[in-house]
Design an enzyme around this catalytic site. Sequence first.
Site, PDB file in Angstrom:
ATOM      1  N   ILE A 134     -39.184   4.296 -29.661  1.00  0.00           N
ATOM      2  CA  ILE A 134     -40.205   4.092 -30.696  1.00  0.00           C
ATOM      3  C   ILE A 134     -41.285   5.105 -30.320  1.00  0.00           C
ATOM      4  O   ILE A 134     -42.017   4.916 -29.353  1.00  0.00           O
ATOM      5  CB  ILE A 134     -40.736   2.652 -30.723  1.00  0.00           C
ATOM      6  N   PRO A 135     -41.344   6.219 -31.054  1.00  0.00           N
ATOM      7  CA  PRO A 135     -42.022   7.431 -30.562  1.00  0.00           C
ATOM      8  C   PRO A 135     -43.548   7.428 -30.637  1.00  0.00           C
ATOM      9  O   PRO A 135     -44.165   8.179 -31.391  1.00  0.00           O
ATOM     10  CB  PRO A 135     -41.423   8.526 -31.440  1.00  0.00           C
ATOM     11  N   CYS A 136     -44.173   6.625 -29.788  1.00  0.00           N
ATOM     12  CA  CYS A 136     -45.631   6.587 -29.739  1.00  0.00           C
ATOM     13  C   CYS A 136     -46.215   7.901 -29.210  1.00  0.00           C
ATOM     14  O   CYS A 136     -47.377   8.210 -29.467  1.00  0.00           O
ATOM     15  CB  CYS A 136     -46.108   5.407 -28.906  1.00  0.00           C
ATOM     16  N   HIS A 137     -45.395   8.712 -28.538  1.00  0.00           N
ATOM     17  CA  HIS A 137     -45.873  10.007 -28.043  1.00  0.00           C
ATOM     18  C   HIS A 137     -46.153  10.982 -29.187  1.00  0.00           C
ATOM     19  O   HIS A 137     -46.818  11.987 -28.986  1.00  0.00           O
ATOM     20  CB  HIS A 137     -44.858  10.614 -27.067  1.00  0.00           C
ATOM     21  N   ARG A 138     -45.686  10.682 -30.385  1.00  0.00           N
ATOM     22  CA  ARG A 138     -45.902  11.552 -31.550  1.00  0.00           C
ATOM     23  C   ARG A 138     -47.228  11.271 -32.249  1.00  0.00           C
ATOM     24  O   ARG A 138     -47.504  11.839 -33.303  1.00  0.00           O
ATOM     25  CB  ARG A 138     -44.747  11.393 -32.542  1.00  0.00           C
TER      26      ARG A 138
END
Length: 179
Positions: A134-138
Amino acid sequence: MFYSASYCSPLGKITLASQQNQLVGLWIEGQKYFGAIVTANIIEKANLPVFNLTKKWLDNYFAGKNQTINQLPLAPNGSPFRQKVWDILCNIPYGEVITYGDIAKQIALQTNQPNMSSQAVGGAVGHNPISIIIPCHRVIGANGNLTGYAGGIDKKIKLLQIEGVDTRNFVLPKKGTAL
């Protein structure tokens, strides 16, 4: 019953957690809120099908291959608000970024409210229990500010670079909790 497995990544050790054949957690060693959703005893069981599938997904991801999230049985545990934020995160395309403010606007539209707090969104993003997938780094701050990654800014930059994002024009925070 919760189960765990370890994965050695280019970012360091990653811990995976599952419950009932669903992935409920993925944390980079040293990450804030590490394992916060796992409230019961956790048993090491590395060869569960959900872990094998997740490890293969991670192998491909770290090799620079665009992986789809729907390949994995994800079950992040959180409030309805956090679930809304995490659903938006799942729709951020590989190799792209959006701001906390962009997510706040989407939540406001979904909930028929005039506005939504970017700080509230930041709290939900920061408590994402299945990081990387779940790409919270984006998610970045306004004006390219690289703030707010529970795994550390260095890891956020590395993940974005794996996805081919040009990070040269992003701004590193000089102080604060994101470092």
